[in-house]
Design a protein around this motif. Structure first.
Motif, PDB file in Angstrom:
ATOM      1  N   HIS A 112       1.226  -0.805  -0.350  1.00 18.27           N
ATOM      2  CA  HIS A 112       0.341  -0.240   0.054  1.00 18.27           C
ATOM      3  C   HIS A 112       1.005   0.757   0.018  1.00 18.27           C
ATOM      4  O   HIS A 112      -0.026   2.634  -0.008  1.00 18.27           O
ATOM      5  CB  HIS A 112      -1.126   0.143   1.205  1.00 18.27           C
ATOM      6  CG  HIS A 112      -1.576  -1.171   1.575  1.00 18.27           C
ATOM      7  ND1 HIS A 112      -3.667  -1.304   0.381  1.00 18.27           N
ATOM      8  CD2 HIS A 112      -1.598  -2.021   2.212  1.00 18.27           C
ATOM      9  CE1 HIS A 112      -3.451  -2.551   0.544  1.00 18.27           C
ATOM     10  NE2 HIS A 112      -2.611  -3.059   1.897  1.00 18.27           N
ATOM     11  N   ARG A 113       2.074   1.647  -0.131  1.00 19.54           N
ATOM     12  CA  ARG A 113       3.035   2.722  -0.054  1.00 19.54           C
ATOM     13  C   ARG A 113       2.021   2.765  -1.298  1.00 19.54           C
ATOM     14  O   ARG A 113       2.941   4.896  -0.679  1.00 19.54           O
ATOM     15  CB  ARG A 113       4.370   1.882   0.081  1.00 19.54           C
ATOM     16  CG  ARG A 113       5.185   0.969  -0.693  1.00 19.54           C
ATOM     17  CD  ARG A 113       5.976   0.587  -0.121  1.00 19.54           C
ATOM     18  NE  ARG A 113       7.230   2.110   0.577  1.00 19.54           N
ATOM     19  CZ  ARG A 113       8.587   1.804   0.572  1.00 19.54           C
ATOM     20  NH1 ARG A 113       9.176   0.061   1.156  1.00 19.54           N
ATOM     21  NH2 ARG A 113       8.779   2.516   1.725  1.00 19.54           N
ATOM     22  N   HIS A 114       2.421   2.879  -2.082  1.00 17.92           N
ATOM     23  CA  HIS A 114       2.298   4.062  -3.810  1.00 17.92           C
ATOM     24  C   HIS A 114       1.340   4.729  -3.400  1.00 17.92           C
ATOM     25  O   HIS A 114       0.551   5.059  -3.729  1.00 17.92           O
ATOM     26  CB  HIS A 114       2.125   3.294  -4.656  1.00 17.92           C
ATOM     27  CG  HIS A 114       3.665   2.196  -5.068  1.00 17.92           C
ATOM     28  ND1 HIS A 114       5.049   3.147  -5.013  1.00 17.92           N
ATOM     29  CD2 HIS A 114       4.461   0.802  -4.996  1.00 17.92           C
ATOM     30  CE1 HIS A 114       6.110   2.552  -5.280  1.00 17.92           C
ATOM     31  NE2 HIS A 114       5.460   1.310  -5.112  1.00 17.92           N
ATOM     32  N   ASP A 115       0.042   4.097  -2.297  1.00 15.98           N
ATOM     33  CA  ASP A 115      -1.695   4.320  -1.877  1.00 15.98           C
ATOM     34  C   ASP A 115      -1.010   5.704  -0.731  1.00 15.98           C
ATOM     35  O   ASP A 115      -1.719   4.868   0.524  1.00 15.98           O
ATOM     36  CB  ASP A 115      -2.380   3.755  -1.988  1.00 15.98           C
ATOM     37  CG  ASP A 115      -3.804   4.624  -2.008  1.00 15.98           C
ATOM     38  OD1 ASP A 115      -3.620   5.419  -1.471  1.00 15.98           O
ATOM     39  OD2 ASP A 115      -4.484   3.960  -2.764  1.00 15.98           O
ATOM     40  N   ARG A 134      -3.609   7.683   0.274  1.00 14.41           N
ATOM     41  CA  ARG A 134      -4.202   7.901   1.118  1.00 14.41           C
ATOM     42  C   ARG A 134      -4.630   6.276   2.272  1.00 14.41           C
ATOM     43  O   ARG A 134      -4.950   5.974   3.341  1.00 14.41           O
ATOM     44  CB  ARG A 134      -5.972   7.126   0.511  1.00 14.41           C
ATOM     45  CG  ARG A 134      -7.170   6.872   0.983  1.00 14.41           C
ATOM     46  CD  ARG A 134      -8.648   7.271   0.490  1.00 14.41           C
ATOM     47  NE  ARG A 134      -9.305   7.413   1.469  1.00 14.41           N
ATOM     48  CZ  ARG A 134     -10.212   6.093   1.573  1.00 14.41           C
ATOM     49  NH1 ARG A 134      -9.265   5.462   0.239  1.00 14.41           N
ATOM     50  NH2 ARG A 134     -11.481   5.978   2.388  1.00 14.41           N
ATOM     51  N   GLN A 135      -4.251   4.810   1.716  1.00 18.35           N
ATOM     52  CA  GLN A 135      -4.308   3.884   2.815  1.00 18.35           C
ATOM     53  C   GLN A 135      -2.726   3.946   3.386  1.00 18.35           C
ATOM     54  O   GLN A 135      -2.937   3.019   4.539  1.00 18.35           O
ATOM     55  CB  GLN A 135      -4.087   2.332   1.323  1.00 18.35           C
ATOM     56  CG  GLN A 135      -5.427   2.529   1.073  1.00 18.35           C
ATOM     57  CD  GLN A 135      -5.432   1.601   0.078  1.00 18.35           C
ATOM     58  OE1 GLN A 135      -4.000   0.636  -0.751  1.00 18.35           O
ATOM     59  NE2 GLN A 135      -6.388   0.761  -0.215  1.00 18.35           N
ATOM     60  N   ARG A 173      -9.681   8.408   6.793  1.00 14.87           N
ATOM     61  CA  ARG A 173      -8.759   7.902   7.321  1.00 14.87           C
ATOM     62  C   ARG A 173      -8.931   6.774   8.130  1.00 14.87           C
ATOM     63  O   ARG A 173      -8.889   5.605   8.423  1.00 14.87           O
ATOM     64  CB  ARG A 173      -7.329   8.447   7.951  1.00 14.87           C
ATOM     65  CG  ARG A 173      -6.953   9.228   5.841  1.00 14.87           C
ATOM     66  CD  ARG A 173      -6.391   8.792   4.963  1.00 14.87           C
ATOM     67  NE  ARG A 173      -5.775   9.803   4.370  1.00 14.87           N
ATOM     68  CZ  ARG A 173      -6.526  10.252   3.816  1.00 14.87           C
ATOM     69  NH1 ARG A 173      -8.015  10.536   3.449  1.00 14.87           N
ATOM     70  NH2 ARG A 173      -5.602  11.499   2.651  1.00 14.87           N
ATOM     71  N   GLU A 206     -11.269   3.882   6.100  1.00 20.27           N
ATOM     72  CA  GLU A 206      -9.956   2.872   5.038  1.00 20.27           C
ATOM     73  C   GLU A 206      -9.670   1.955   6.241  1.00 20.27           C
ATOM     74  O   GLU A 206      -8.612   1.136   5.959  1.00 20.27           O
ATOM     75  CB  GLU A 206      -9.039   3.773   4.455  1.00 20.27           C
ATOM     76  CG  GLU A 206      -8.064   3.151   3.662  1.00 20.27           C
ATOM     77  CD  GLU A 206      -9.037   2.365   3.062  1.00 20.27           C
ATOM     78  OE1 GLU A 206      -8.588   1.806   2.556  1.00 20.27           O
ATOM     79  OE2 GLU A 206      -9.994   2.581   2.124  1.00 20.27           O
ATOM     80  N   HIS A 237       6.359   6.834   1.364  1.00 20.48           N
ATOM     81  CA  HIS A 237       4.795   7.341   0.499  1.00 20.48           C
ATOM     82  C   HIS A 237       6.561   7.803  -1.355  1.00 20.48           C
ATOM     83  O   HIS A 237       6.198   6.790  -2.419  1.00 20.48           O
ATOM     84  CB  HIS A 237       4.126   8.266   0.366  1.00 20.48           C
ATOM     85  CG  HIS A 237       3.601   8.226  -0.601  1.00 20.48           C
ATOM     86  ND1 HIS A 237       2.717   7.095  -1.672  1.00 20.48           N
ATOM     87  CD2 HIS A 237       3.173   8.950  -1.378  1.00 20.48           C
ATOM     88  CE1 HIS A 237       2.724   7.218  -2.424  1.00 20.48           C
ATOM     89  NE2 HIS A 237       2.171   9.429  -2.229  1.00 20.48           N
TER      90      HIS A 237
END
Length: 438
Positions: free
Chosen positions: A212-215, A217-218, A245, A248, A291
């Motif tokens: 999830h590091r490329h998103d 928000r996540q 957040r 999520e 990120h």
């Protein structure tokens, strides 16, 4: 007198060797005093001695009183069966190996030069409040000796930190990226919050983070949610960002079974912290880094200068919300990761991480270049480094600062004067060197 003085006298053979004999009358010739043993067992290993007509290769054990052998229970420990000579200040008892055989003893008390003992006592009997026991005697020590000792202490400090990271690397399944992740997480706590941030790294495993590091928000939901910063209260009620957040995080927490390892908001420390150091601020800076810098370890390993590392850290700002909030729901302009913070991260994470990797892969040149990064950083200033600087120690770069801190913590504070090249020179010199300069 402490036992380390006898260790020092034996190691350097600073005693009268005229007609050297055991308490039983056997003549002693010291062919090799042996090497200091830093592990469990006798004090000196691989000694070579001639006792009477027989040459022995074995260990030497040292005590203030021979009877300390029994007090330390060596008579039942087979590690001490290799001892071929018992060197003591006072021979007040016979000692034996586990099989009952007698161990020859050498009493050093009558053979120690009074001036040597006086120089030793001048150091160790300094008042407890004295931060540097040898301060009055320092003008008698050449600058080269001081510099070499500071450099030695620096390398020891870096190696200790590297050893800690090597142990972490092994614990993490020999994954260098995971090692960098855990080390940076703890380091971003800057002492006050290092422990909870270290636990947060465990609460959000890198295997989960990688998905999830490329998103953004996540990523924010995972880390701030597991940190306990997304809970609803009077301050956060109605905050659209936190609500999103939080929702999520609920989904991701259940998906990966992370509920049991999440932290609570009360586990973070705020006492005597400036708002710029609040844990949510530091976590926001970490989120920006994770990120925008997907290959942490490779970047830290291949950077060739402090300037490149500064860009690595400074060029990955925190998410917008966490540049405008010191705490969840509490607005306020937040400064970016500062220059001094980046310098601390290079000192405490980047350099030891690279040294640990260099040892693991057998690259001595990488050790040298990594430690060399400290010479590109400015000196730190605190009560200890400033004390040494006032006494004439070189203090221009972070390499000097780290060396002086290591010297203080590893030698001066615990009064390990005889393990220090400065103290050893003062004790081992001529009687005239005892003159105190005031």
């Amino acid at each position: 007198m402490r036992e380390d003085f006898l260790h020092y006298a034996w190691q350097h053979q600073y005693f009268d060797k005229t007609d050297l004999r055991t308490t039983g009358g056997e003549e002693i010739q010291v062919l090799r005093p042996g090497q200091r043993n830093a592990d469990a067992g006798p004090d000196f290993l691989n000694a070579r001695l001639r006792l009477g007509e027989v040459e022995w290769n074995g260990a030497v054990e040292i005590h203030l009183r021979a009877s300390d052998w029994q007090r330390h229970h060596h008579q039942t420990d087979q590690k001490y069966d290799q001892v071929v000579l018992h060197v003591v200040l006072t021979a007040d008892a016979d000692v034996r190996r586990t099989n009952g055989s007698l161990i020859p003893a050498l009493p050093l008390g009558p053979r120690l030069a009074p001036d040597l003992l006086a120089r030793y006592e001048a150091l160790v009997q300094a008042p407890p409040a004295a931060a540097l026991p040898c301060a009055p005697l320092l003008p008698q020590v050449p600058m080269l000796t001081r510099t070499m000792m500071t450099e030695r202490a620096l390398l020891e400090r870096v190696e200790r930190k590297a050893d800690t990271l090597a142990t972490l690397h092994e614990h993490l399944g020999h994954d260098w990226e995971a090692t960098a992740y855990h080390a940076l997480m703890a380091a971003f706590g800057f002492q006050k919050n290092s422990e909870p941030l270290g636990r947060l790294a465990k609460a959000v495993p890198l295997a989960v983070l990688r998905r999830h590091r490329h998103d953004a928000r996540q990523l924010e939901a995972l880390l701030f949610g597991q940190a306990g910063f997304l809970v609803e209260n009077e301050e956060t009620q109605g905050d659209a960002y936190l609500t999103d957040r939080r929702q999520e995080h609920e989904f991701l927490r259940h998906k990966y079974g992370l509920a049991e390892v999440a932290l609570a908001a009360h586990e973070w420390n705020y006492l005597r912290l400036r708002p710029a150091n609040f844990p949510a601020v530091r976590l926001g800076q970490l989120v920006g880094l994770l990120h925008r810098r997907p290959a942490l370890f490779d970047a830290l390993l291949t950077a060739t200068s402090v300037a490149a590392l500064g860009e690595f850290f400074a060029g990955a700002p925190a998410p917008d919300y966490w540049r405008q909030h010191y705490r969840p729901g509490r607005a306020g302009k937040v400064p970016a990761l500062g220059k001094s913070s980046i310098e601390l991260l290079i000192t405490n994470v980047v350099v030891p991480l690279r040294v640990a990797y260099a040892h693991h892969t057998g690259q001595p040149e990488l050790v040298e270049s990594s430690v060399g990064l400290l010479s590109q950083l400015p000196a730190e200033h605190n009560q200890y480094t400033d004390l040494y600087a006032s006494l004439g120690f070189e203090h221009r770069t972070a390499a000097d600062s780290q060396g002086l801190l290591a010297l203080h913590q590893g030698y001066c504070q615990p009064r390990r004067c005889l393990h220090c090249a400065i103290g050893a020179r003062l004790v081992g010199g001529s009687a005239g060197q005892l003159r105190v300069v005031r």
